[in-house]
Design a protein around this motif. Structure first.
Motif, short mmCIF file in Angstrom:
data_model
loop_
_atom_site.label_atom_id
_atom_site.label_comp_id
_atom_site.label_asym_id
_atom_site.label_seq_id
_atom_site.Cartn_x
_atom_site.Cartn_y
_atom_site.Cartn_z
N LEU A 1 -11.14 27.68 -34.35
CA LEU A 1 -11.50 29.10 -34.34
C LEU A 1 -12.51 29.39 -33.22
O LEU A 1 -12.36 30.38 -32.49
N LEU A 2 -13.49 28.53 -33.07
CA LEU A 2 -14.48 28.70 -32.00
C LEU A 2 -13.83 28.55 -30.62
O LEU A 2 -14.17 29.30 -29.69
N LEU A 3 -12.91 27.60 -30.48
CA LEU A 3 -12.23 27.44 -29.20
C LEU A 3 -11.39 28.67 -28.85
O LEU A 3 -11.34 29.10 -27.69
N ARG A 4 -10.73 29.24 -29.80
CA ARG A 4 -9.91 30.44 -29.56
C ARG A 4 -10.80 31.61 -29.16
O ARG A 4 -10.48 32.37 -28.24
N LEU A 5 -11.91 31.75 -29.87
CA LEU A 5 -12.82 32.84 -29.52
C LEU A 5 -13.43 32.63 -28.14
O LEU A 5 -13.64 33.57 -27.37
N GLY A 6 -13.73 31.38 -27.80
CA GLY A 6 -14.31 31.06 -26.50
C GLY A 6 -13.35 31.32 -25.37
O GLY A 6 -13.73 31.81 -24.30
N ARG A 7 -12.09 31.05 -25.54
CA ARG A 7 -11.10 31.29 -24.50
C ARG A 7 -10.91 32.79 -24.27
O ARG A 7 -10.75 33.24 -23.15
N ALA A 8 -10.87 33.51 -25.36
CA ALA A 8 -10.67 34.96 -25.22
C ALA A 8 -11.85 35.61 -24.50
O ALA A 8 -11.67 36.51 -23.67
#
Length: 163
Positions: free
Chosen positions: A125-132
């Motif tokens: 979840l953190l990785l997805r938010l970081g990419r966005a």
């Protein structure tokens, strides 16, 4: 001694050359060594003298029990019994001392399981938010691929489109 018996017990010896199972003739005497144990010369009511088995006068002495040696397996078992019992007692005492630590370890293991579960959910979840957030603002890239082939064993051709 026995009023109902019809004979008189005597212990007259026989000569050595005369068989023990025949009545002794007059004047011949049987040696005491020729008479087997438990057999005596008896005179019946008619005056006939013969050999007969008689009742023993005294009861036989009771048998004295002979001490038997102790088998090796019994000695080994007897020596191992306190050792095994002591080991079980020591294990029980050790567990009683270790119980608070074991309880704390089980709680720590449950905490570790909860941390691993949270990491399995939270890291993606953190990785997805970081990419966005780190992107150029266009969002995600879409790739389309079209593949065509003619016949069952024909050569396949494809195109890749980036958007």
């Amino acid at each position: 001694m026995y009023p109902e018996t019809a004979y008189e017990i005597t212990t007259q010896p026989r000569p050595a050359d005369y068989p023990a199972y025949l009545p002794a003739p007059e004047g011949r005497v049987m040696l005491p060594s020729e008479i087997p144990p438990g057999v005596q010369m008896v005179t019946l009511r008619g005056g006939i003298r013969t050999l007969a088995y008689t009742q023993p006068t005294a009861p036989a002495a009771p048998l004295v029990p002979v001490a038997q040696p102790i088998p090796a397996w019994a000695k080994t078992t007897a020596l191992l019994t306190p050792t095994i019992g002591g080991g079980i007692a020591a294990a029980g005492i050790g567990l009683s001392y270790a119980a608070p630590g074991l309880i704390a370890m089980s709680q720590a293991l449950w905490s570790a399981v909860a941390l691993i579960a949270a990491a399995a959910i939270g890291v993606p979840l953190l990785l997805r938010l970081g990419r966005a957030a780190a992107g150029t603002g266009t969002g995600t890239t879409h790739i389309t691929q079209n593949i065509t082939a003619s016949g069952m064993f024909g050569k396949a051709n494809g195109t890749i489109n980036h958007r």
